[in-house]
Every structure is written in structure tokens, then in C-alpha cells.
Design a protein around this motif. Structure first.
Motif, PDB file in Angstrom:
ATOM      1  N   ALA A  24       0.837  -1.207   0.000  1.00  0.00           N
ATOM      2  CA  ALA A  24       0.000   0.000   0.000  1.00  0.00           C
ATOM      3  C   ALA A  24       0.869   1.255   0.000  1.00  0.00           C
ATOM      4  N   THR A  25       1.962   1.239   0.739  1.00  0.00           N
ATOM      5  CA  THR A  25       2.889   2.365   0.757  1.00  0.00           C
ATOM      6  C   THR A  25       3.581   2.494  -0.591  1.00  0.00           C
ATOM      7  N   GLN A  59      -6.668   5.850  -2.717  1.00  0.00           N
ATOM      8  CA  GLN A  59      -5.479   6.712  -2.831  1.00  0.00           C
ATOM      9  C   GLN A  59      -5.434   7.424  -4.193  1.00  0.00           C
ATOM     10  N   ARG A  94       1.227   4.246  -2.910  1.00  0.00           N
ATOM     11  CA  ARG A  94       1.181   5.669  -2.563  1.00  0.00           C
ATOM     12  C   ARG A  94       2.430   6.388  -3.066  1.00  0.00           C
ATOM     13  N   VAL A 114      -6.241   0.315  -1.263  1.00  0.00           N
ATOM     14  CA  VAL A 114      -5.388   1.244  -2.007  1.00  0.00           C
ATOM     15  C   VAL A 114      -6.104   2.081  -3.065  1.00  0.00           C
TER      16      VAL A 114
END
Length: 152
Positions: free
Chosen positions: A10-11, A146, A14, A143
Motif C-alpha cells: 500500500a505504501t 489513494q 502511494r 489502495v
């Protein structure tokens, strides 16, 4: 053994969105699945426009760019928030399918603006039957929101 903090998926999504943009992030999500295409379609009245698309085989086709909402699988994602079919030609929910022989598998999730109005859909799709694991659907639910901050 290396003691390195690797970013969570997920990071990583992003970071890709922030540093390289939407299409590289779509490519990353596409790489996690067997689907050929991953895209964001923007709802404009009763038409879906391909705002951003990734084709694993790099053969972007014009028939993917504009689709009437009422003839698309996206109508189901818009209506229900999410829609999945692994084998559209055998899916009883999809009678009178206008795109027979084109899109056979689909995962779509509604994208909404911060104010709650629909923007369009995030989708994975393919010309062949494909499945998406439940775990991947849970990840996408985390996600996909985002992307909203990067859409115009």
C-alpha cells in the motif's frame, strides 16, 4: 540477512502515485494479477471515458477509450460499489451482453470524489477468463481510494 524496512504494498502504491503518477501505479497493481488491462474510467454523464490505462501487452486499442455506461460492466460497479466476473459469457447476471467476445473477465470498484459523488471506476479486465483472489480484492479496497487525490 539484511535489516531493511521495505515499504508495504500500500505504501509502494502511494509512493508511485506521488512520485511517478497514475499509470506506473496502475502497472504495479496490474502486475499483481493475471489481468491484461488495468484502468481508471471517468464517468461523464452516461459515458465512461478511459482516463488512465495500462495494457500489459502495450497494444492499447481504441475500443477501450469510450464506452456507454449502460453497455459496460462499469454500470454494475457504479451501482453496487464493486463488481466481479471471472467468466462473463457464462455469468447469468450479464444477459444480453453487448461486448460478447471482447471483455470476458472484470473486477471494478467505484471511485468517488471527496464529496461522495462518483468519479468513475478502477478496473482490471481481460479478453480471457481470469479470477482475482479475495485477498487481492481486500488489498484493492485499501489502495484504490489513494488514486482519488491524483484524478482531475
Amino acid at each position: 540477512m539484511l535489516d531493511v524496512d521495505l515499504p508495504t504494498p500500500a505504501t509502494a502504491v502511494r509512493n508511485l502515485l506521488a512520485n511517478r503518477g497514475i499509470v506506473p501505479a496502475l502497472a504495479m497493481l496490474n502486475d499483481r494479477t493475471p489481468f491484461r488491462f488495468t484502468a481508471i474510467y471517468k464517468l461523464n454523464g452516461d459515458v465512461m471515458h478511459a482516463a488512465h490505462a495500462f495494457d500489459r501487452e502495450s497494444e492499447y486499442r481504441t475500443w477501450l477509450t469510450v464506452v456507454p455506461l449502460g453497455k459496460s460492466f462499469c454500470q454494475h460497479a457504479v451501482e453496487h460499489g464493486e463488481f466481479v466476473t471471472s467468466h462473463a459469457s457464462q455469468d447469468h447476471r450479464l444477459t444480453n451482453r453487448p461486448y460478447t467476445g471482447m471483455v470476458e473477465s472484470y473486477y471494478g470498484r467505484l471511485l468517488t470524489k471527496d464529496c461522495g459523488t462518483p468519479y468513475g471506476t478502477f478496473i482490471h479486465f481481460d479478453l480471457e477468463p481470469r479470477s482475482i483472489p479475495t485477498e487481492e480484492i481486500h488489498f484493492l479496497r485499501e489502495v484504490i481510494p489513494q488514486f482519488v487525490g491524483y484524478l482531475t
